[in-house]
Design a protein around this motif. Structure first.
Motif, PDB file in Angstrom:
ATOM      1  N   LEU A 155       0.811  -1.217   0.000  1.00 53.46           N
ATOM      2  CA  LEU A 155       0.000   0.000   0.000  1.00 53.46           C
ATOM      3  C   LEU A 155       0.848   1.272   0.000  1.00 53.46           C
ATOM      4  O   LEU A 155       0.475   2.259  -0.638  1.00 53.46           O
ATOM      5  CB  LEU A 155      -0.950  -0.011   1.198  1.00 53.46           C
ATOM      6  CG  LEU A 155      -2.056  -1.076   1.140  1.00 53.46           C
ATOM      7  CD1 LEU A 155      -2.866  -1.075   2.427  1.00 53.46           C
ATOM      8  CD2 LEU A 155      -2.961  -0.844  -0.072  1.00 53.46           C
ATOM      9  N   THR A 156       1.986   1.273   0.702  1.00 51.70           N
ATOM     10  CA  THR A 156       2.839   2.467   0.656  1.00 51.70           C
ATOM     11  C   THR A 156       3.457   2.630  -0.726  1.00 51.70           C
ATOM     12  O   THR A 156       3.583   3.758  -1.226  1.00 51.70           O
ATOM     13  CB  THR A 156       3.949   2.407   1.716  1.00 51.70           C
ATOM     14  OG1 THR A 156       4.703   1.191   1.588  1.00 51.70           O
ATOM     15  CG2 THR A 156       3.372   2.495   3.120  1.00 51.70           C
ATOM     16  N   SER A 157       3.810   1.518  -1.375  1.00 52.69           N
ATOM     17  CA  SER A 157       4.366   1.598  -2.734  1.00 52.69           C
ATOM     18  C   SER A 157       3.292   2.027  -3.734  1.00 52.69           C
ATOM     19  O   SER A 157       3.553   2.824  -4.646  1.00 52.69           O
ATOM     20  CB  SER A 157       4.965   0.251  -3.143  1.00 52.69           C
ATOM     21  OG  SER A 157       6.036  -0.109  -2.295  1.00 52.69           O
ATOM     22  N   ALA A 158       2.068   1.501  -3.547  1.00 50.18           N
ATOM     23  CA  ALA A 158       0.968   1.887  -4.435  1.00 50.18           C
ATOM     24  C   ALA A 158       0.597   3.349  -4.246  1.00 50.18           C
ATOM     25  O   ALA A 158       0.341   4.075  -5.224  1.00 50.18           O
ATOM     26  CB  ALA A 158      -0.247   0.998  -4.170  1.00 50.18           C
ATOM     27  N   ALA A 159       0.574   3.808  -2.986  1.00 52.68           N
ATOM     28  CA  ALA A 159       0.256   5.214  -2.726  1.00 52.68           C
ATOM     29  C   ALA A 159       1.301   6.130  -3.347  1.00 52.68           C
ATOM     30  O   ALA A 159       0.969   7.179  -3.915  1.00 52.68           O
ATOM     31  CB  ALA A 159       0.169   5.455  -1.214  1.00 52.68           C
ATOM     32  N   PHE A 160       2.551   5.737  -3.246  1.00 51.79           N
ATOM     33  CA  PHE A 160       3.627   6.515  -3.873  1.00 51.79           C
ATOM     34  C   PHE A 160       3.449   6.551  -5.386  1.00 51.79           C
ATOM     35  O   PHE A 160       3.606   7.605  -6.017  1.00 51.79           O
ATOM     36  CB  PHE A 160       4.978   5.893  -3.506  1.00 51.79           C
ATOM     37  CG  PHE A 160       6.148   6.510  -4.204  1.00 51.79           C
ATOM     38  CD1 PHE A 160       6.460   7.852  -4.017  1.00 51.79           C
ATOM     39  CD2 PHE A 160       6.959   5.756  -5.034  1.00 51.79           C
ATOM     40  CE1 PHE A 160       7.552   8.428  -4.667  1.00 51.79           C
ATOM     41  CE2 PHE A 160       8.041   6.320  -5.674  1.00 51.79           C
ATOM     42  CZ  PHE A 160       8.342   7.661  -5.493  1.00 51.79           C
ATOM     43  N   ALA A 161       3.091   5.419  -5.972  1.00 50.84           N
ATOM     44  CA  ALA A 161       2.880   5.374  -7.421  1.00 50.84           C
ATOM     45  C   ALA A 161       1.705   6.248  -7.843  1.00 50.84           C
ATOM     46  O   ALA A 161       1.791   7.016  -8.817  1.00 50.84           O
ATOM     47  CB  ALA A 161       2.650   3.925  -7.857  1.00 50.84           C
ATOM     48  N   LEU A 162       0.600   6.164  -7.099  1.00 52.20           N
ATOM     49  CA  LEU A 162      -0.613   6.902  -7.463  1.00 52.20           C
ATOM     50  C   LEU A 162      -0.433   8.413  -7.348  1.00 52.20           C
ATOM     51  O   LEU A 162      -1.156   9.173  -8.008  1.00 52.20           O
ATOM     52  CB  LEU A 162      -1.786   6.442  -6.600  1.00 52.20           C
ATOM     53  CG  LEU A 162      -2.269   5.012  -6.862  1.00 52.20           C
ATOM     54  CD1 LEU A 162      -3.329   4.611  -5.851  1.00 52.20           C
ATOM     55  CD2 LEU A 162      -2.793   4.870  -8.285  1.00 52.20           C
ATOM     56  N   MET A 163       0.504   8.854  -6.503  1.00 49.39           N
ATOM     57  CA  MET A 163       0.811  10.289  -6.435  1.00 49.39           C
ATOM     58  C   MET A 163       1.086  10.868  -7.822  1.00 49.39           C
ATOM     59  O   MET A 163       0.742  12.012  -8.111  1.00 49.39           O
ATOM     60  CB  MET A 163       2.080  10.526  -5.594  1.00 49.39           C
ATOM     61  CG  MET A 163       1.891  10.533  -4.118  1.00 49.39           C
ATOM     62  SD  MET A 163       3.505  10.877  -3.364  1.00 49.39           S
ATOM     63  CE  MET A 163       3.025  11.073  -1.661  1.00 49.39           C
ATOM     64  N   HIS A 164       1.711  10.060  -8.668  1.00 43.30           N
ATOM     65  CA  HIS A 164       2.177  10.561  -9.962  1.00 43.30           C
ATOM     66  C   HIS A 164       1.058  10.713 -10.982  1.00 43.30           C
ATOM     67  O   HIS A 164       1.282  11.267 -12.058  1.00 43.30           O
ATOM     68  CB  HIS A 164       3.291   9.654 -10.489  1.00 43.30           C
ATOM     69  CG  HIS A 164       4.512   9.648  -9.610  1.00 43.30           C
ATOM     70  ND1 HIS A 164       4.573   8.934  -8.436  1.00 43.30           N
ATOM     71  CD2 HIS A 164       5.699  10.293  -9.737  1.00 43.30           C
ATOM     72  CE1 HIS A 164       5.753   9.131  -7.874  1.00 43.30           C
ATOM     73  NE2 HIS A 164       6.454   9.954  -8.632  1.00 43.30           N
ATOM     74  N   LEU A 165      -0.147  10.228 -10.647  1.00 45.74           N
ATOM     75  CA  LEU A 165      -1.280  10.434 -11.552  1.00 45.74           C
ATOM     76  C   LEU A 165      -1.604  11.912 -11.723  1.00 45.74           C
ATOM     77  O   LEU A 165      -2.143  12.321 -12.760  1.00 45.74           O
ATOM     78  CB  LEU A 165      -2.514   9.700 -11.012  1.00 45.74           C
ATOM     79  CG  LEU A 165      -2.561   8.176 -11.198  1.00 45.74           C
ATOM     80  CD1 LEU A 165      -3.792   7.614 -10.505  1.00 45.74           C
ATOM     81  CD2 LEU A 165      -2.538   7.806 -12.679  1.00 45.74           C
TER      82      LEU A 165
END
Length: 269
Positions: A155-165
């Motif tokens: 979830l922390t990796s996914a949240a970091f990735a989704l920031m870039h949207l």
């Protein structure tokens, strides 16, 4: 391995919703500051002015707000330090990413730099503090209050990735943005591994800040012939990270749901 450290005394008991609220709040604030700057994502880094207004300013605001939040919650220690580090040997994964970073720096056209662009580039180092503190720092503390460490990594990796949207909302092509999101998930995994192998978020902040600095640096001016190697080396590190991340998750006991001291609990009642 080192012996576990005692659970820290926290001013506010960690909750999943608090970590998610901090992450979402950070994303919204930096997006708004970026939009108010008037610099489209595609123009960011054209010169020192666009780099500072488009990226530097939002990082300064974000860093201040995250520092205030961590202080008010009393979450500095669990955000920055694990009680016990995981297996050491997977540190070779962030080491490979560091090789890609060096390739970027070695391929940078330093002669194209002027004082203004260099000064704005230095501000980019703050991204290591802000994005790590928002995801693998404060969000991680909240998630650890209830979730297994495997979910904390994902979830922390996914949240970091989704920031870039949000980059797509600032003018970047959606296809390029989705590629960036995927690469950010790999990067988030690498930074998580670095936290677990060293027992601290600080080294992940350093690597993250230098990585973003290097990617903007190599994109300024005319890059050297080795520049094309950096991306494959990074992808190799990310792929290996997905394979070995289970070894740093295994045996983790970093739950943050310990009861508050009686005085603090009474004040929050």
């Amino acid at each position: 391995m080192t012996s576990p450290q005692p659970a820290p005394v926290l001013r506010v008991r960690p909750r999943v919703w608090i970590g998610l609220a901090i992450w979402l709040g950070y994303v919204i604030v930096v997006f708004i500051v970026g939009k108010l700057s008037g610099v489209p994502y595609t123009e960011m880094g054209r010169d020192g002015g666009t780099l500072f207004l488009g990226a530097g300013l939002m990082l300064i605001v974000g860093a201040i707000l995250l520092a205030i939040t961590a202080s008010l919650l009393g979450w500095w220690r669990p955000a920055l330090f694990d009680r016990k580090h995981g297996a050491r040997w997977p540190i070779f994964v962030p080491a490979i990413m560091a090789v890609a970073l060096v390739i970027n720096l070695a391929s940078t056209d330093w002669g194209s730099y002027d004082l203004g662009f260099f000064a704005a580039s230095i501000v980019l180092l703050l991204v290591g503090f802000t994005e790590e503190m928002a995801t693998r720092g404060l969000l991680l503390v909240g998630l650890r209050s209830r979730l297994h460490e495997g979910w904390v990594w994902f979830l922390t990796s996914a949240a970091f990735a989704l920031m870039h949207l949000t980059n797509a909302l600032s003018g970047q092509d959606i296809g390029l943005t989705m590629t960036q999101v995927g690469m950010a998930f790999l990067g988030g995994t690498i930074f998580y591994i670095l936290r677990r192998t060293t027992g601290t978020l600080i080294w992940a902040m350093v690597l993250h800040g230098l990585w973003d600095f290097s990617t903007f640096a190599v994109g300024h001016g005319t890059p050297g012939p080795l520049a094309a190697l950096a991306s494959p080396v990074f992808m190799l590190a990310g792929a290996l990270g997905l394979i070995v991340v289970a070894f740093v998750i295994r045996g983790a006991d970093e739950r943050t749901d310990a009861p508050l001291p009686a005085a603090n609990a009474a004040s929050l009642a």
